[in-house]
Design a protein around this motif. Structure first.
Motif, PDB file in Angstrom:
ATOM      1  N   ARG A   2       0.855  -1.182   0.000  1.00 17.19           N
ATOM      2  CA  ARG A   2       0.000   0.000   0.000  1.00 17.19           C
ATOM      3  C   ARG A   2       0.891   1.232   0.000  1.00 17.19           C
ATOM      4  O   ARG A   2       1.230   1.773   1.039  1.00 17.19           O
ATOM      5  CB  ARG A   2      -0.920   0.016   1.218  1.00 17.19           C
ATOM      6  CG  ARG A   2      -1.598  -1.300   1.516  1.00 17.19           C
ATOM      7  CD  ARG A   2      -2.498  -1.772   0.363  1.00 17.19           C
ATOM      8  NE  ARG A   2      -2.810  -3.186   0.514  1.00 17.19           N
ATOM      9  CZ  ARG A   2      -2.146  -4.173  -0.103  1.00 17.19           C
ATOM     10  NH1 ARG A   2      -1.145  -3.908  -0.907  1.00 17.19           N
ATOM     11  NH2 ARG A   2      -2.490  -5.435   0.075  1.00 17.19           N
ATOM     12  N   ILE A   5       0.378   4.792   1.991  1.00 18.81           N
ATOM     13  CA  ILE A   5       0.677   5.077   3.391  1.00 18.81           C
ATOM     14  C   ILE A   5       2.062   5.689   3.572  1.00 18.81           C
ATOM     15  O   ILE A   5       2.367   6.257   4.593  1.00 18.81           O
ATOM     16  CB  ILE A   5       0.540   3.839   4.319  1.00 18.81           C
ATOM     17  CG1 ILE A   5       1.610   2.781   4.010  1.00 18.81           C
ATOM     18  CG2 ILE A   5      -0.852   3.241   4.271  1.00 18.81           C
ATOM     19  CD1 ILE A   5       1.736   1.766   5.130  1.00 18.81           C
ATOM     20  N   TYR A   6       2.899   5.558   2.550  1.00 12.81           N
ATOM     21  CA  TYR A   6       4.245   6.127   2.669  1.00 12.81           C
ATOM     22  C   TYR A   6       4.379   7.468   1.939  1.00 12.81           C
ATOM     23  O   TYR A   6       5.463   7.878   1.575  1.00 12.81           O
ATOM     24  CB  TYR A   6       5.289   5.140   2.142  1.00 12.81           C
ATOM     25  CG  TYR A   6       5.261   3.827   2.886  1.00 12.81           C
ATOM     26  CD1 TYR A   6       5.606   3.777   4.233  1.00 12.81           C
ATOM     27  CD2 TYR A   6       4.863   2.649   2.258  1.00 12.81           C
ATOM     28  CE1 TYR A   6       5.558   2.591   4.936  1.00 12.81           C
ATOM     29  CE2 TYR A   6       4.821   1.450   2.953  1.00 12.81           C
ATOM     30  CZ  TYR A   6       5.168   1.428   4.287  1.00 12.81           C
ATOM     31  OH  TYR A   6       5.120   0.253   4.975  1.00 12.81           O
ATOM     32  N   ARG A  32       4.136   4.997  10.474  1.00 14.31           N
ATOM     33  CA  ARG A  32       3.116   4.458   9.566  1.00 14.31           C
ATOM     34  C   ARG A  32       3.415   3.008   9.184  1.00 14.31           C
ATOM     35  O   ARG A  32       2.515   2.179   9.090  1.00 14.31           O
ATOM     36  CB  ARG A  32       3.034   5.313   8.306  1.00 14.31           C
ATOM     37  CG  ARG A  32       2.408   6.652   8.590  1.00 14.31           C
ATOM     38  CD  ARG A  32       2.269   7.431   7.328  1.00 14.31           C
ATOM     39  NE  ARG A  32       1.765   8.768   7.623  1.00 14.31           N
ATOM     40  CZ  ARG A  32       1.263   9.568   6.720  1.00 14.31           C
ATOM     41  NH1 ARG A  32       1.196   9.186   5.463  1.00 14.31           N
ATOM     42  NH2 ARG A  32       0.826  10.751   7.052  1.00 14.31           N
ATOM     43  N   CYS A  33       4.683   2.721   8.941  1.00 16.40           N
ATOM     44  CA  CYS A  33       5.063   1.368   8.548  1.00 16.40           C
ATOM     45  C   CYS A  33       4.798   0.386   9.694  1.00 16.40           C
ATOM     46  O   CYS A  33       4.226  -0.692   9.486  1.00 16.40           O
ATOM     47  CB  CYS A  33       6.528   1.349   8.137  1.00 16.40           C
ATOM     48  SG  CYS A  33       7.048  -0.255   7.530  1.00 16.40           S
ATOM     49  N   GLU A  35       2.765   0.736  12.253  1.00 18.17           N
ATOM     50  CA  GLU A  35       1.311   0.671  12.440  1.00 18.17           C
ATOM     51  C   GLU A  35       0.698  -0.319  11.434  1.00 18.17           C
ATOM     52  O   GLU A  35      -0.136  -1.152  11.775  1.00 18.17           O
ATOM     53  CB  GLU A  35       0.755   2.083  12.183  1.00 18.17           C
ATOM     54  CG  GLU A  35      -0.696   2.278  12.539  1.00 18.17           C
ATOM     55  CD  GLU A  35      -0.862   2.501  14.024  1.00 18.17           C
ATOM     56  OE1 GLU A  35      -0.019   3.188  14.617  1.00 18.17           O
ATOM     57  OE2 GLU A  35      -1.839   1.958  14.576  1.00 18.17           O
ATOM     58  N   TYR A  36       1.164  -0.215  10.216  1.00 20.44           N
ATOM     59  CA  TYR A  36       0.617  -1.027   9.131  1.00 20.44           C
ATOM     60  C   TYR A  36       0.951  -2.516   9.298  1.00 20.44           C
ATOM     61  O   TYR A  36       0.063  -3.362   9.262  1.00 20.44           O
ATOM     62  CB  TYR A  36       1.172  -0.497   7.804  1.00 20.44           C
ATOM     63  CG  TYR A  36       0.747  -1.276   6.581  1.00 20.44           C
ATOM     64  CD1 TYR A  36      -0.603  -1.409   6.247  1.00 20.44           C
ATOM     65  CD2 TYR A  36       1.698  -1.858   5.746  1.00 20.44           C
ATOM     66  CE1 TYR A  36      -0.982  -2.120   5.121  1.00 20.44           C
ATOM     67  CE2 TYR A  36       1.328  -2.568   4.616  1.00 20.44           C
ATOM     68  CZ  TYR A  36      -0.018  -2.702   4.308  1.00 20.44           C
ATOM     69  OH  TYR A  36      -0.389  -3.401   3.200  1.00 20.44           O
ATOM     70  N   ALA A  40      -3.201  -3.737  10.072  1.00 18.39           N
ATOM     71  CA  ALA A  40      -3.934  -4.114   8.865  1.00 18.39           C
ATOM     72  C   ALA A  40      -3.215  -5.170   8.020  1.00 18.39           C
ATOM     73  O   ALA A  40      -3.850  -6.014   7.404  1.00 18.39           O
ATOM     74  CB  ALA A  40      -4.186  -2.861   8.021  1.00 18.39           C
ATOM     75  N   ALA A  41      -1.883  -5.121   7.999  1.00 19.53           N
ATOM     76  CA  ALA A  41      -1.149  -6.003   7.081  1.00 19.53           C
ATOM     77  C   ALA A  41      -0.779  -7.337   7.699  1.00 19.53           C
ATOM     78  O   ALA A  41      -0.111  -8.151   7.060  1.00 19.53           O
ATOM     79  CB  ALA A  41       0.119  -5.294   6.604  1.00 19.53           C
ATOM     80  N   GLU A  44      -1.535 -10.152   5.497  1.00 15.40           N
ATOM     81  CA  GLU A  44      -1.399  -9.980   4.045  1.00 15.40           C
ATOM     82  C   GLU A  44      -0.227 -10.800   3.507  1.00 15.40           C
ATOM     83  O   GLU A  44       0.909 -10.588   3.902  1.00 15.40           O
ATOM     84  CB  GLU A  44      -1.182  -8.502   3.716  1.00 15.40           C
ATOM     85  CG  GLU A  44      -2.356  -7.667   4.152  1.00 15.40           C
ATOM     86  CD  GLU A  44      -2.796  -6.715   3.075  1.00 15.40           C
ATOM     87  OE1 GLU A  44      -2.290  -6.828   1.953  1.00 15.40           O
ATOM     88  OE2 GLU A  44      -3.654  -5.877   3.378  1.00 15.40           O
ATOM     89  N   LYS A 118      11.475   0.022   3.620  1.00 19.17           N
ATOM     90  CA  LYS A 118      10.318   0.854   3.239  1.00 19.17           C
ATOM     91  C   LYS A 118      10.611   2.333   3.479  1.00 19.17           C
ATOM     92  O   LYS A 118      10.247   3.187   2.672  1.00 19.17           O
ATOM     93  CB  LYS A 118       9.083   0.452   4.065  1.00 19.17           C
ATOM     94  CG  LYS A 118       8.518  -0.886   3.672  1.00 19.17           C
ATOM     95  CD  LYS A 118       7.825  -0.793   2.314  1.00 19.17           C
ATOM     96  CE  LYS A 118       7.471  -2.145   1.774  1.00 19.17           C
ATOM     97  NZ  LYS A 118       8.488  -2.751   0.923  1.00 19.17           N
TER      98      LYS A 118
END
Ligand code: ZN
Ligand code: ZN
Length: 231
Positions: A2, A5-6, A32-33, A35-36, A40-41, A44, A118
Motif C-alpha cells: 500500500r 501510506i508512505y 506508519r510502517c 502501524e501497518y 492491517a497487514a 497480508e 520501506k
C-alpha cells in the motif's frame, strides 16, 4: 504494497518546529510502517513474503516489541524463522560450492530490515521532492532556512544526494543553507555540553546552580550525531 501510506506532503515536514525535519520525516514514515505491519497487514501474504525474506533490524524489533500486539510479531516470526531454517541453514552441506554460502546468507539477513527498506524507499522519493521544491520555489527555500536544525547524518544525506539531483546553479546555495543549519546547531550543542560538564564542579553544587539549557544537552548531542533521541 500500500504505497499511499508512505506518502507524506513535504510541506508538512518542513515546518518551524523543534528538531531536524528529515528525522521528522523518518519518524512519520516509521510510525506508519510499524502501524501497518502490526495491524492491517498482519495477514497480508505479500507483506509476509517480504518480512520473511528481510526480517528486521534491532531498532525495529524493539520498536515492535514496545507495541501491544504481540500476536502479529509472533506470526511474522513464525514464518520468518521457518524461512531462515529452509533458506539459510538447510541443504546438502557437502554439495556447497562456496563453503561460506550459509554464513554469507546469514550476514545478509542480519543487514536487512523490512521497515528500513520501506523508509529508504519512501525517503528517496520525498528527498527528490525536497530538491525539486528547493530549486523551483522561493517559499520552500525560506521554509528550509527556517528549520530548527539538520542533524549530522541528515546533513550528509541531503548534501550527498542533493549534489546529484540539484542543478549546479542552485546547489551551492542549498549546501550553504544546509551547512548553516547543522553548524549553528553544533555550536549551540557544544556550549550546552560544556555547561553540563561544568555543572559537576563542586562550585556549582548549590541549590541555586544555574543549569541553563544544559540539563538534556547529552541526549540532544546523541540525537544530533545519531538521529535517535535516547529514551
Ligand atoms: Zn535528522
Ligand atoms: Zn530497521
Amino acid at each position: 504494497m500500500r504505497e499511499s501510506i508512505y506518502t507524506i506532503p513535504v510541506n508538512e515536514v518542513f515546518v518551524p518546529e523543534n528538531g531536524c525535519p528529515i528525522c521528522r520525516m523518518r519518524d512519520m514514515l516509521e510510525e506508519r510502517c510499524l502501524e501497518y505491519i502490526m495491524g492491517a497487514a498482519m495477514m497480508e501474504p505479500d507483506v509476509r513474503i517480504e518480512t520473511n525474506r528481510l526480517g528486521f533490524c534491532t531498532d525495529h524489533y524493539f520498536a515492535m516489541l514496545k507495541r501491544r500486539n504481540r500476536l502479529s510479531i509472533g506470526l511474522m516470526l513464525e514464518s520468518h524463522l521457518e524461512e531462515v531454517e529452509k533458506n539459510i541453514l538447510k541443504g546438502d552441506f557437502t554439495a556447497l560450492f562456496d563453503k561460506q554460502s550459509r554464513a554469507k546468507k546469514a550476514k545478509a539477513l542480519g543487514e536487512s530490515c523490512y521497515v528500513c527498506s520501506k523508509i529508504d524507499w519512501a525517503m528517496e522519493r520525498m528527498l527528490s521532492t525536497v530538491f525539486r521544491l528547493y530549486t523551483n520555489e522561493k517559499a520552500f527555500r525560506e521554509a528550509f532556512r527556517e528549520c530548527d536544525y539538520l542533524c549530522l547524518p541528515h546533513y550528509e544525506l541531503l548534501v550527498s544526494r542533493g549534489a546529484n539531483e540539484i542543478p549546479k546553479k542552485s546547489f551551492s546555495d542549498f549546501h550553504k543553507d544546509a551547512l548553516k543549519l547543522t553548524t549553528d546547531h553544533l555550536a549551540e550543542l557544544r556550549g550546552d555540553v560544556s555547561h553540563f560538564c561544568k555543572m559537576f564542579d563542586y562550585r556549582n553544587s548549590g541549590e541555586d546552580a544555574d543549569w541553563g539549557n544544559s540539563k538534556d544537552a547529552v541526549e540532544r548531542a546523541v540525537e544530533y550525531l545519531t538521529t535517535r533521541r535516547p529514551k
